[in-house]
Structure formats: structure tokens, C-alpha cells
Design a protein around this motif. Structure first.
Motif, PDB file in Angstrom:
ATOM      1  N   GLU A  42       0.817  -1.218   0.000  1.00 51.81           N
ATOM      2  CA  GLU A  42       0.000   0.000   0.000  1.00 51.81           C
ATOM      3  C   GLU A  42       0.849   1.267   0.000  1.00 51.81           C
ATOM      4  OE1 GLU A  42      -3.214   0.339  -0.461  1.00 51.81           O
ATOM      5  OE2 GLU A  42      -3.385  -1.836  -0.704  1.00 51.81           O
ATOM      6  N   ASP A  43       1.997   1.235   0.662  1.00 53.43           N
ATOM      7  CA  ASP A  43       2.872   2.415   0.676  1.00 53.43           C
ATOM      8  C   ASP A  43       3.411   2.710  -0.723  1.00 53.43           C
ATOM      9  OD1 ASP A  43       2.566   2.802   3.404  1.00 53.43           O
ATOM     10  OD2 ASP A  43       4.298   1.549   3.913  1.00 53.43           O
ATOM     11  N   ILE A  44       3.813   1.655  -1.413  1.00 49.53           N
ATOM     12  CA  ILE A  44       4.337   1.824  -2.773  1.00 49.53           C
ATOM     13  C   ILE A  44       3.216   2.235  -3.721  1.00 49.53           C
ATOM     14  CG2 ILE A  44       5.435   0.642  -4.719  1.00 49.53           C
ATOM     15  CD1 ILE A  44       6.946  -1.063  -2.661  1.00 49.53           C
ATOM     16  N   LYS A  45       2.046   1.650  -3.539  1.00 46.27           N
ATOM     17  CA  LYS A  45       0.899   2.020  -4.377  1.00 46.27           C
ATOM     18  C   LYS A  45       0.583   3.508  -4.223  1.00 46.27           C
ATOM     19  CE  LYS A  45      -2.530  -0.809  -4.901  1.00 46.27           C
ATOM     20  NZ  LYS A  45      -3.756  -1.633  -4.703  1.00 46.27           N
ATOM     21  N   GLU A  46       0.695   4.011  -3.015  1.00 49.62           N
ATOM     22  CA  GLU A  46       0.424   5.434  -2.773  1.00 49.62           C
ATOM     23  C   GLU A  46       1.407   6.320  -3.540  1.00 49.62           C
ATOM     24  OE1 GLU A  46       0.283   8.574   0.995  1.00 49.62           O
ATOM     25  OE2 GLU A  46       0.110   6.418   1.361  1.00 49.62           O
ATOM     26  N   ILE A  47       2.678   5.898  -3.581  1.00 48.70           N
ATOM     27  CA  ILE A  47       3.688   6.640  -4.340  1.00 48.70           C
ATOM     28  C   ILE A  47       3.336   6.647  -5.826  1.00 48.70           C
ATOM     29  CG2 ILE A  47       6.078   6.547  -5.185  1.00 48.70           C
ATOM     30  CD1 ILE A  47       6.121   7.640  -2.466  1.00 48.70           C
ATOM     31  N   LEU A  48       2.965   5.486  -6.347  1.00 44.39           N
ATOM     32  CA  LEU A  48       2.632   5.375  -7.769  1.00 44.39           C
ATOM     33  C   LEU A  48       1.384   6.192  -8.104  1.00 44.39           C
ATOM     34  CD1 LEU A  48       3.271   1.551  -8.374  1.00 44.39           C
ATOM     35  CD2 LEU A  48       4.856   3.460  -8.663  1.00 44.39           C
ATOM     36  N   GLN A  49       0.421   6.184  -7.212  1.00 46.02           N
ATOM     37  CA  GLN A  49      -0.798   6.975  -7.436  1.00 46.02           C
ATOM     38  C   GLN A  49      -0.494   8.465  -7.429  1.00 46.02           C
ATOM     39  OE1 GLN A  49      -3.114   5.271  -4.239  1.00 46.02           O
ATOM     40  NE2 GLN A  49      -4.309   3.979  -5.635  1.00 46.02           N
ATOM     41  N   PHE A  50       0.404   8.871  -6.548  1.00 44.82           N
ATOM     42  CA  PHE A  50       0.804  10.281  -6.517  1.00 44.82           C
ATOM     43  C   PHE A  50       1.508  10.661  -7.819  1.00 44.82           C
ATOM     44  CE2 PHE A  50       4.040  13.553  -5.364  1.00 44.82           C
ATOM     45  CZ  PHE A  50       3.155  14.596  -5.122  1.00 44.82           C
ATOM     46  N   ALA A  51       2.383   9.783  -8.298  1.00 46.58           N
ATOM     47  CA  ALA A  51       3.077  10.042  -9.562  1.00 46.58           C
ATOM     48  C   ALA A  51       2.083  10.159 -10.713  1.00 46.58           C
ATOM     49  CB  ALA A  51       4.087   8.929  -9.844  1.00 46.58           C
ATOM     50  N   LEU A  52       1.073   9.298 -10.719  1.00 46.95           N
ATOM     51  CA  LEU A  52       0.054   9.351 -11.767  1.00 46.95           C
ATOM     52  C   LEU A  52      -0.740  10.651 -11.694  1.00 46.95           C
ATOM     53  CD1 LEU A  52      -1.395   7.874 -14.088  1.00 46.95           C
ATOM     54  CD2 LEU A  52      -2.904   6.837 -12.371  1.00 46.95           C
ATOM     55  N   SER A  53      -1.014  11.107 -10.474  1.00 49.68           N
ATOM     56  CA  SER A  53      -1.771  12.354 -10.301  1.00 49.68           C
ATOM     57  C   SER A  53      -0.988  13.568 -10.794  1.00 49.68           C
ATOM     58  CB  SER A  53      -2.150  12.545  -8.827  1.00 49.68           C
ATOM     59  OG  SER A  53      -1.021  12.926  -8.043  1.00 49.68           O
ATOM     60  N   LEU A  54       0.332  13.427 -10.913  1.00 53.47           N
ATOM     61  CA  LEU A  54       1.158  14.505 -11.462  1.00 53.47           C
ATOM     62  C   LEU A  54       1.212  14.428 -12.987  1.00 53.47           C
ATOM     63  CD1 LEU A  54       4.233  14.411  -9.013  1.00 53.47           C
ATOM     64  CD2 LEU A  54       2.190  15.846  -8.860  1.00 53.47           C
ATOM     65  N   ALA A  55       1.329  13.212 -13.507  1.00 47.13           N
ATOM     66  CA  ALA A  55       1.525  13.043 -14.950  1.00 47.13           C
ATOM     67  C   ALA A  55       0.270  13.365 -15.756  1.00 47.13           C
ATOM     68  CB  ALA A  55       1.987  11.612 -15.245  1.00 47.13           C
ATOM     69  N   GLU A  56      -0.889  12.977 -15.263  1.00 50.28           N
ATOM     70  CA  GLU A  56      -2.120  13.157 -16.047  1.00 50.28           C
ATOM     71  C   GLU A  56      -2.434  14.624 -16.348  1.00 50.28           C
ATOM     72  OE1 GLU A  56      -4.698   9.124 -15.062  1.00 50.28           O
ATOM     73  OE2 GLU A  56      -4.849  10.828 -13.674  1.00 50.28           O
ATOM     74  N   PRO A  57      -2.338  15.536 -15.376  1.00 52.32           N
ATOM     75  CA  PRO A  57      -2.581  16.949 -15.703  1.00 52.32           C
ATOM     76  C   PRO A  57      -1.550  17.530 -16.670  1.00 52.32           C
ATOM     77  CG  PRO A  57      -2.764  16.577 -13.333  1.00 52.32           C
ATOM     78  CD  PRO A  57      -2.167  15.339 -13.925  1.00 52.32           C
ATOM     79  N   HIS A  58      -0.341  16.966 -16.678  1.00 56.37           N
ATOM     80  CA  HIS A  58       0.668  17.441 -17.626  1.00 56.37           C
ATOM     81  C   HIS A  58       0.185  17.252 -19.060  1.00 56.37           C
ATOM     82  CE1 HIS A  58       4.140  16.673 -14.522  1.00 56.37           C
ATOM     83  NE2 HIS A  58       3.385  17.716 -14.204  1.00 56.37           N
ATOM     84  N   ILE A  59      -0.413  16.104 -19.323  1.00 47.99           N
ATOM     85  CA  ILE A  59      -0.901  15.815 -20.677  1.00 47.99           C
ATOM     86  C   ILE A  59      -1.957  16.837 -21.088  1.00 47.99           C
ATOM     87  CG2 ILE A  59      -2.188  14.145 -22.065  1.00 47.99           C
ATOM     88  CD1 ILE A  59       0.701  13.339 -21.577  1.00 47.99           C
TER      89      ILE A  59
END
Length: 337
Positions: A42-59
Motif C-alpha cells: 500500500e505504501d508503494i501504491k500510494e507513491i505510484l498513485q501520486f506520480a500518476l496524479s502529477l503526470a495526467e494533468p501534464h498531458i
């Protein structure tokens, strides 16, 4: 920053920044969507979800910038065409955290360069914000890696008793006779490049066992062997000075042969990483004051550069290499009249 754009068009450098980020972030979104679905920690999943939340608005933002310029939006990579969400995990949770850490290092390097390559106020502001986001993600990945005991620190060296100056030309030697110990900059460069190379090895192993094309499988396996050799070359310099080295992580690949990603995505990812390695190796070369180490870097830069070129040829052969922003061919235009 004062807005003095006056409707000025994007420069070639600013277009390059946006185009490159779009390609990389569209790829990242695909990788993260699959990984988030498969990761158990779950800790790693949270990191990946945070990274995704940054990348999507960039697009979304990049599309806005390009449409304002009437510039075509790249195709990049899509969830519909480039990932199989039903495929089993290809890499362990641990490796996905290490992978995210290294990709964040790439991001910070790219964003810093983008800021320095931008003139328009909106572009400078945008990439400064991207860099801030990347730095926060970096901090989170380092904190979690330390917490889990998997962070590979750069080797410690003892503090000198006093300031000293080089008084012998043998400081620069390295081909013959006794070699001086590595200095801090050389150690840092070796460790930094080893961490990045280790991730490429793991990706090439995983991609080699899941890609559909035999030609790509051969390419990935070749890259695996090249990067393993480079890792061991860097490691040999550290071992000779009794210094620790980063982990290789090759046991973090699953036995799945079901491709989670398209051949196009996997090939582009590796070509992008090995192309970046040319720059990182060159940075290591630039701070290497021992001739034997500098010579080794020179050979490795050539080898990894040729491997990257082979990958680019495969992208072209398969019709997967999108043409980046280019200047007009004035000769061709004049001949068409």
C-alpha cells in the motif's frame, strides 16, 4: 514573473520541451496504470498513485499549449493501445519503487533543462512547477526506500584532517603504475550511473521475456548484456577501492511471459533510457580526473550510443518513431516549386 509574452510563438526549444514531456508522460501513465493495479504494498501504491496524479494533468496542459500554437498533439502512448491491464505483474513491488525513484531523477534533470531552455513566462512558470512536483516525488520515494531499507547510498569516505592541494602529476594517471584512490566526484558519478544502469538491466530482462517480436527480444537481450557489462565495469572501480556498490535488482523480475505493454512502448522506453545514458555517462566522464576511468567512460559512451541508434532504427522500421518538431527543409520547399 511579469507576463511579457505579447503573443510570442513558442521557440523550437520550448516546443521540444513540451513534445518530449508529452511522449514521456503518456508512457509513464501507461506504466503506472498497470502497476497500480498489480502492486500489493500500500505504501508503494500510494507513491505510484501520486506520480500518476502529477503526470495526467501534464498531458492536459501540454495539449492546451500545443493547440494554442496550432501545433499537432503527438500520438504518444495510450491505455487503450499500449497496455494490457489483465497481464500479471512483470516486476516486484520493490522494483517498482526503485523504478519510480530513477524515473523521478530523469524527470528532475529534464525539467531543470526545460526551465533553462524556456523564455516565455508561461513556459518558465509551468516547468518550474513541474520541477517542484518532481522534487516532492523524489523526496517521497527516497523516504519510503529508506524506510524499507532498500536505498543504495553513495559510498561513505573518511574526512581528511586538513585541506590539501595536488602536487604531483600522477594524480591524473591511471594507465600504468599505482593508481590513486577515486575522489568523491568520481565515486558519485560511478554510483549514479550504476543505479540507472541497474534499472535498465531489469527492464530489458522483463521486456525480453514478454515482447511479441523476436527481433525486439534479441535487441532487449543484447541491451541486457551490454548494461550488465557496464554495471560490472563501474563496480570494478569501486571494489578496487573497497567501496560498496548499488544493488542490481535482477531477481525482481517475475516469470510472467504475458506482455503488460506493447512492443512499441517497451522499445521506446529502452531507447529513451539508453539515449539518456549517453548524457549521464558523459557527465561522469567530465568529472573523472583519472585517465583510466575517463578512457573507460569514453568506450562505454560509444557502445551505449550505438545500441541506442540500433533501437531507433527498429522504431523506424516498425513505423513507431514519431517525428519530433523540425525546421522546414528549405531546399525541398524551393525544389517543389
Amino acid at each position: 514573473m511579469e507576463d511579457i509574452n505579447h503573443n510570442v510563438s513558442l521557440t523550437s526549444g520550448e516546443l521540444a520541451n513540451l513534445w518530449t514531456q508529452y511522449m514521456n508522460d503518456s508512457l509513464t501513465i501507461c506504466v503506472l496504470n498497470h502497476s497500480i493495479k498489480k502492486v500489493q504494498d500500500e505504501d508503494i501504491k500510494e507513491i505510484l498513485q501520486f506520480a500518476l496524479s502529477l503526470a495526467e494533468p501534464h498531458i492536459v496542459k501540454i495539449k492546451e499549449f500545443l493547440k494554442q500554437e496550432n501545433y499537432p498533439v503527438p500520438k504518444g502512448f495510450t491505455i487503450e493501445q499500449d497496455i494490457n491491464l489483465n497481464a500479471p505483474p512483470l516486476f516486484s513491488d520493490t522494483f517498482m519503487l526503485v523504478y519510480m525513484h530513477i524515473m523521478t531523477l530523469h524527470g528532475m534533470t529534464g525539467y531543470a533543462g526545460a526551465v533553462g531552455n524556456s523564455v516565455r513566462a508561461d513556459q518558465i512558470t509551468y516547468f518550474i512547477e513541474c520541477n517542484k512536483e518532481a522534487m516532492e516525488l523524489y523526496e517521497r520515494t527516497v523516504h519510503l526506500m529508506l524506510k524499507k531499507g532498500i536505498y543504495s547510498r553513495t559510498p561513505h569516505i573518511n574526512s581528511p584532517e586538513k585541506i590539501d592541494f595536488v602536487d604531483n602529476k600522477s594524480y591524473l594517471s591511471g594507465w600504468f603504475g599505482k593508481k590513486r584512490p577515486l575522489n568523491a566526484m568520481e565515486i558519485s558519478g560511478l554510483s549514479f550511473n550504476m543505479q540507472k544502469t541497474a534499472v535498465k538491466v531489469v527492464l530489458e530482462i522483463g521486456f525480453g521475456q514478454t515482447c511479441q517480436s523476436k527481433e525486439l527480444q534479441k535487441y532487449f537481450n543484447k541491451g541486457r548484456d551490454i548494461c550488465k557489462k557496464h554495471f560490472e565495469t563501474f563496480r570494478s572501480f569501486l571494489i578496487k577501492d573497497n567501496l560498496s556498490s548499488p544493488n542490481l535488482w535482477i531477481s525482481e523480475v517475475s516469470n510472467s511471459t504475458v506482455p503488460p505493454f506493447s512492443d512499441k512502448l517497451m522499445l521506446f522506453h529502452i531507447v529513451t533510457l539508453v539515449s539518456a545514458a549517453v548524457g549521464f555517462y558523459s557527465a561522469g566522464l567530465s568529472v573523472s580526473q583519472r585517465r583510466d576511468l575517463a578512457l573507460e567512460y569514453t568506450g562505454l559512451v560509444t557502445e551505449i550510443g550505438l545500441y541506442a541508434e540500433d533501437g531507433a532504427q527498429l522504431l523506424i522500421k516498425n513505423g513507431w518513431l514519431e517525428r519530433p518538431p523540425m525546421a522546414d527543409d528549405k531546399d525541398e520547399l524551393s525544389n517543389s516549386q
